[in-house]
Design a protein around this motif. Structure first.
Motif, mmCIF file in Angstrom:
data_model
loop_
_atom_site.group_PDB
_atom_site.id
_atom_site.type_symbol
_atom_site.label_atom_id
_atom_site.label_comp_id
_atom_site.label_asym_id
_atom_site.label_seq_id
_atom_site.Cartn_x
_atom_site.Cartn_y
_atom_site.Cartn_z
ATOM 1 N N ASP A 25 16.557 25.560 61.019
ATOM 2 C CA ASP A 25 15.547 25.521 59.954
ATOM 3 C C ASP A 25 14.405 26.486 60.328
ATOM 4 O O ASP A 25 13.324 26.066 60.710
ATOM 5 C CB ASP A 25 15.042 24.071 59.835
ATOM 6 C CG ASP A 25 14.123 23.915 58.660
ATOM 7 O OD1 ASP A 25 14.144 24.790 57.760
ATOM 8 O OD2 ASP A 25 13.340 22.955 58.646
ATOM 9 N N ASP A 32 11.286 29.099 60.591
ATOM 10 C CA ASP A 32 9.982 29.234 59.965
ATOM 11 C C ASP A 32 9.965 30.513 59.090
ATOM 12 O O ASP A 32 10.256 31.607 59.589
ATOM 13 C CB ASP A 32 8.950 29.343 61.104
ATOM 14 C CG ASP A 32 7.548 29.545 60.579
ATOM 15 O OD1 ASP A 32 7.380 29.633 59.342
ATOM 16 O OD2 ASP A 32 6.634 29.648 61.416
ATOM 17 N N PRO A 33 9.599 30.381 57.803
ATOM 18 C CA PRO A 33 9.607 31.561 56.912
ATOM 19 C C PRO A 33 8.757 32.716 57.447
ATOM 20 O O PRO A 33 9.077 33.885 57.242
ATOM 21 C CB PRO A 33 9.032 31.024 55.602
ATOM 22 C CG PRO A 33 9.286 29.564 55.642
ATOM 23 C CD PRO A 33 9.265 29.139 57.071
ATOM 24 N N LYS A 34 7.668 32.356 58.143
ATOM 25 C CA LYS A 34 6.794 33.411 58.678
ATOM 26 C C LYS A 34 7.581 34.256 59.704
ATOM 27 O O LYS A 34 7.505 35.483 59.708
ATOM 28 C CB LYS A 34 5.572 32.745 59.325
ATOM 29 C CG LYS A 34 4.532 33.730 59.791
ATOM 30 C CD LYS A 34 3.235 33.013 60.173
ATOM 31 C CE LYS A 34 2.302 33.946 60.930
ATOM 32 N NZ LYS A 34 2.612 34.086 62.324
ATOM 33 N N ILE A 49 10.812 34.561 59.807
ATOM 34 C CA ILE A 49 11.853 35.317 59.093
ATOM 35 C C ILE A 49 11.268 36.628 58.561
ATOM 36 O O ILE A 49 11.873 37.698 58.669
ATOM 37 C CB ILE A 49 12.447 34.476 57.928
ATOM 38 C CG1 ILE A 49 13.221 33.268 58.484
ATOM 39 C CG2 ILE A 49 13.352 35.324 57.027
ATOM 40 C CD1 ILE A 49 14.436 33.609 59.318
ATOM 41 N N ARG A 50 10.044 36.535 58.022
ATOM 42 C CA ARG A 50 9.434 37.764 57.476
ATOM 43 C C ARG A 50 9.127 38.766 58.593
ATOM 44 O O ARG A 50 9.226 39.969 58.397
ATOM 45 C CB ARG A 50 8.193 37.411 56.663
ATOM 46 C CG ARG A 50 8.584 36.648 55.388
ATOM 47 C CD ARG A 50 7.484 36.575 54.350
ATOM 48 N NE ARG A 50 8.048 36.049 53.116
ATOM 49 C CZ ARG A 50 7.915 34.777 52.695
ATOM 50 N NH1 ARG A 50 7.214 33.906 53.403
ATOM 51 N NH2 ARG A 50 8.492 34.392 51.577
ATOM 52 N N VAL A 93 18.949 30.979 56.870
ATOM 53 C CA VAL A 93 18.010 30.953 55.735
ATOM 54 C C VAL A 93 18.730 30.443 54.486
ATOM 55 O O VAL A 93 19.800 30.927 54.133
ATOM 56 C CB VAL A 93 17.426 32.366 55.470
ATOM 57 C CG1 VAL A 93 16.658 32.406 54.159
ATOM 58 C CG2 VAL A 93 16.538 32.792 56.634
ATOM 59 N N ASP A 142 16.520 29.311 51.690
ATOM 60 C CA ASP A 142 15.538 29.451 50.614
ATOM 61 C C ASP A 142 15.828 30.699 49.759
ATOM 62 O O ASP A 142 15.945 31.808 50.290
ATOM 63 C CB ASP A 142 14.149 29.559 51.265
ATOM 64 C CG ASP A 142 13.081 29.761 50.230
ATOM 65 O OD1 ASP A 142 12.745 28.775 49.571
ATOM 66 O OD2 ASP A 142 12.613 30.913 50.071
ATOM 67 N N GLU A 196 14.083 32.475 47.650
ATOM 68 C CA GLU A 196 13.101 33.552 47.661
ATOM 69 C C GLU A 196 13.241 34.404 48.932
ATOM 70 O O GLU A 196 13.262 35.634 48.884
ATOM 71 C CB GLU A 196 11.711 32.920 47.578
ATOM 72 C CG GLU A 196 10.639 33.894 47.155
ATOM 73 C CD GLU A 196 9.265 33.253 47.235
ATOM 74 O OE1 GLU A 196 9.135 32.070 46.848
ATOM 75 O OE2 GLU A 196 8.346 33.951 47.716
ATOM 76 N N LEU A 197 13.376 33.708 50.054
ATOM 77 C CA LEU A 197 13.531 34.428 51.322
ATOM 78 C C LEU A 197 14.833 35.235 51.348
ATOM 79 O O LEU A 197 14.880 36.369 51.816
ATOM 80 C CB LEU A 197 13.562 33.429 52.488
ATOM 81 C CG LEU A 197 12.258 33.146 53.225
ATOM 82 C CD1 LEU A 197 12.535 32.258 54.417
ATOM 83 C CD2 LEU A 197 11.566 34.429 53.664
ATOM 84 N N GLU A 232 14.378 38.320 49.525
ATOM 85 C CA GLU A 232 13.619 39.296 50.331
ATOM 86 C C GLU A 232 14.532 39.960 51.347
ATOM 87 O O GLU A 232 14.435 41.155 51.625
ATOM 88 C CB GLU A 232 12.454 38.599 51.052
ATOM 89 C CG GLU A 232 11.306 38.262 50.136
ATOM 90 C CD GLU A 232 10.194 37.492 50.833
ATOM 91 O OE1 GLU A 232 9.850 37.814 51.986
ATOM 92 O OE2 GLU A 232 9.670 36.540 50.211
#
Ligand code: SF4
Length: 492
Positions: free
Chosen positions: A37, A39-41, A43-44, A67, A69, A71-72, A75
């Motif tokens: 799981d 962290d989106p931060k 991943i970016r 991932v 999500d 939206e992610l 991206e």
């Protein structure tokens, strides 16, 4: 007896670290679990690292694989296409497979060519037939081929070398001069270093060996007999090739044999180990064929690891982000729709006009034939149609083989790619070879679509100061005009 003598243990041992190979199944499972799981931060940040054209680490790749999500994910897909554009621009490379033999001493449970499949009609092409096949590929407009061989004494290294020479020998008259296969890549069994040197001597292009599955236990189960049952002999096949002087190697996994996330991690570890042991030179390409139906091989229908379309697109996205410099190949196993999407996710190469029956290019051919194919294809459209589609998508098909012929391979090409210079040469040569191809082989409709792409490319070249600063613009323009006037095989 032949099969028993194939494996040279000392040729495996020399690459092992502390007696072990570089695929640690437990570590991979653990990395996938730990980053279940992410962290989106983070991943970016990983996406940003890819956009700076850096190879990712296994932990980062494990995080991307997990991932979910939307939206992610979007991206990631956008970034994958951006990475592709940065390294490869809008170029795509096409090739055709040429199957020379389907005799095989191995028994891979998922393959129609396996030794115990009595349904299969067996053949090994003689040199006359090999040439006939190659001639037909040249007539279609192909300049590159991947030649495929089963593992058998009848298609040993001497046979492979002889058939490669036969293919390079073929010249076919075209509207302007002659056409030929300028680059012969091979997909063949792992070999010992002495045999690999024979292939190097006759000008092998890329040497491709797929590990099929990186998961040790699954590998053992699915490869019950023959030399292929030795996991490490295969795992280090490309290390031996590099040692033999073949600095252009290709890895792959057959998706559908084990968990797809594990296989992506295996491919990454393979790339990392090649880089580690060979001066930063990783694989030239990665392939990720999906398991398809094969005659006499019920396993292909029953595997619980089949990869769904969405998973397939995700694995391409992650690979594109994880290894920005490596070419990605999507094959005619996939349907036209999937191939189109795969190109937008970062694939750089694909086959066209594909026939995988032994000797099938020389015959009247309307339908696929289960009894002499390794598997069933999803897309049998011809080269002209595929190129037209690419042109309509704004992509230029490059037939360039200059890099190999000018010695821009191995660590040289890696450095040039990293400096962004190789891409500049590729852009010029893509236009020169596409011009040639449009004039020699394209249908009227494809030519129309192709001209638009060429016009766009010419404008970009004219406006890029790199070409004027390096005195390349005039040379390019001169070559372009000469090709329009009928000269062939000019490259920078
Ligand atoms: Fe032989 Fe390759 Fe088929 Fe295995 S996958 S049976 S090695 S042709």
């Amino acid at each position: 007896e032949w099969a028993a003598n194939v494996i040279k243990q000392d040729e495996i041992d020399r690459y092992l670290i502390d007696g072990d190979d570089f695929i640690d199944d437990n570590l991979i499972e653990q990395q996938l679990e730990e980053h279940r799981d992410p962290d989106p931060k983070w991943i970016r940040e990983i996406i940003q690292k890819s956009l700076e054209i850096e190879r990712l680490e296994p932990e980062e790749t494990a995080a991307l694989l997990n991932v979910e999500d939307e939206e992610l994910l979007n991206e990631m897909k956008e970034a994958a296409l951006e990475v592709k554009k940065k390294v490869y621009d809008n170029r795509v490379v096409t090739f055709a497979p040429l199957y020379c033999s389907n005799l095989c001493v191995n028994n891979c449970v998922y393959c129609g060519f396996r030794k115990d499949n009595t349904n299969e009609t067996r053949k090994v092409l003689n040199m006359k037939k090999v040439k006939e096949e190659a001639r037909n590929l040249v007539k279609m407009g192909h300049k590159r081929s991947i030649v495929v061989y089963g593992e058998h004494p009848a298609s040993d290294a001497d046979y492979i070398a002889e058939s490669m020479e036969a293919i390079y020998d073929v010249k076919v008259e075209t509207k302007h001069g002659y056409g030929s296969l300028r680059r012969v890549n091979i997909n063949a069994a792992p070999m010992e270093i002495e045999d690999l040197k024979k292939l190097w001597d006759v000008g092998v292009g890329t040497y491709q060996v797929f590990q099929e599955t990186y998961h040790h236990e699954t590998y053992q189960k699915l490869h019950p007999s023959g030399p292929k049952s030795n996991y490490r002999w295969r795992l280090y096949a490309l290390h031996r090739a590099m040692e033999a002087g073949i600095d252009d190697v290709a890895i792959g996994a057959l998706f559908g044999l084990y968990d797809w996330k594990f296989e992506v991690m295996g491919l990454l570890y393979h790339a990392i180990d090649l880089e580690r042991q060979f001066n930063g030179v990783g694989p030239h390409t990665i392939s990720f064929p999906r398991l398809m139906e094969a005659d006499g091989s019920p396993y292909t229908q029953n595997s619980k690891y089949k990869v769904e379309d969405e998973e397939f697109k995700k694995l391409i996205t992650v690979l594109r982000l994880a290894v920005p410099y490596t070419g990605l190949i999507v094959t005619a196993r996939e349907t036209p729709e999937i191939r189109r999407e795969a190109m937008q996710l970062g694939c750089t190469q694909t086959d066209a006009s594909t026939r995988i029956g032994i000797g099938a290019y020389s015959e009247e051919y309307t339908e696929q034939e289960k009894k002499r194919q390794q598997f069933i294809l999803g897309d049998t459209r011809d080269l002209d149609t595929v190129i037209k589609e690419f042109a309509e998508m704004g992509m230029i098909t490059s037939f360039c083989t200059a890099g190999y012929r000018c010695g821009r391979t191995g660590d040289k090409i890696m450095n040039l790619l990293q400096e962004g210079v190789e891409g500049k040469f590729c852009k010029l040569n893509a236009v020169l070879t596409f011009r040639e191809w449009l004039d020699d082989f394209a249908s009227e409709e494809t030519k129309k679509a192709g001209e638009k792409v060429i016009a766009q490319e010419l404008e970009e070249i004219e406006n890029d100061s790199f070409f004027t600063e390096n005195n390349l613009l005039n040379e390019f323009k001169n070559y372009y005009e000469r090709i329009k006037n009928g000269e062939r095989d000019l490259y920078i």
